[in-house]
Design a protein around this motif. Sequence first.
Motif, PDB file in Angstrom:
ATOM      1  N   SER A 198       1.198  -1.688   0.386  1.00  0.00           N
ATOM      2  CA  SER A 198      -0.279  -0.069   0.645  1.00  0.00           C
ATOM      3  C   SER A 198       1.177   1.271   0.050  1.00  0.00           C
ATOM      4  O   SER A 198       1.834   0.979   0.229  1.00  0.00           O
ATOM      5  N   LYS A 203       0.931   3.419   2.851  1.00  0.00           N
ATOM      6  CA  LYS A 203       0.946   3.780   2.912  1.00  0.00           C
ATOM      7  C   LYS A 203       2.066   3.245   3.885  1.00  0.00           C
ATOM      8  O   LYS A 203       3.293   3.832   4.140  1.00  0.00           O
ATOM      9  N   HIS A 204       2.585   2.072   3.290  1.00  0.00           N
ATOM     10  CA  HIS A 204       3.502   0.850   3.832  1.00  0.00           C
ATOM     11  C   HIS A 204       4.741   1.594   2.799  1.00  0.00           C
ATOM     12  O   HIS A 204       5.921   1.588   3.423  1.00  0.00           O
TER      13      HIS A 204
END
Length: 268
Positions: free
Chosen positions: A58, A60-61
């Motif tokens: 993702s 975010k990661h």
Amino acid sequence: MNTFFNGRETWLHKINPSLKLFTITCLFIFAITIHQLNLMVAFSSVVLLLFLFGTGHSLKHILLFSLPFILIFVSTSSSMILFGKGVTTLFKWGYVHITEESLLRGIHLGFRALTFAMLGLIFALTTKPVKLFYSLMQQLKLPSKYAYSFMAAIRLIPVMIEEFHTIRNAQKVRGAKRSGKIIEKIHRMHALAIPLLSQSIRRAFRIAVAMEAKRFDSTKKRTFYYHVGFTKFDFIFLSYFILMIALSYKFSTYFPLLPDTDVRFSND
């Protein structure tokens, strides 16, 4: 195992690890030879596109993975920008001297460092160590005793981390004093390091005996549990970089976003 690092599997995971390693190594060398700023930015965009949408993680990661390398981008570029040499002065205050040439060199150096980081993360996030070593044995004929030794060492890393936490918790239960003095910190390091070292030596000896009993030191041809070969995704991987690098060169030549500057021949 921590699932934070296990994103969804994409087509990049299906590429032959040896081919991926060789290709990324060539891309490292290619990035070093780029001295045109626009081409460097375009090539970084090509790698960024694959990094964002090909690793299976993702956004975010990916942002969390990228934070240290963004810091590297800022530090490497700012050091060149603030203290580089040049003729066309843009800003000067004390030792800080920003010129047009140092600004362009700093941006170029920052994008190069960022490209190296993204290529390394693409390989690390989409390559399983077991398949990598099996591929090295099958395609590059790496002796099995070295490959399996590396795999055993990788498997021991989480075991050593768990053992470290066990020893530290045991010391807390037994009332080990925690002081801010340097002498006390050195004693605590010794109390942790000696048991870890002794356990590692015993564990390494047992693994070596087991590998020798399984004839891992033999030079005869071995059979493999996993068979790693080549698929259509290898061709797609190579075609992506060949096509996108060619487009990047054309785009940077005919539609430059930044001044067309060769950082090697900028005036000092």
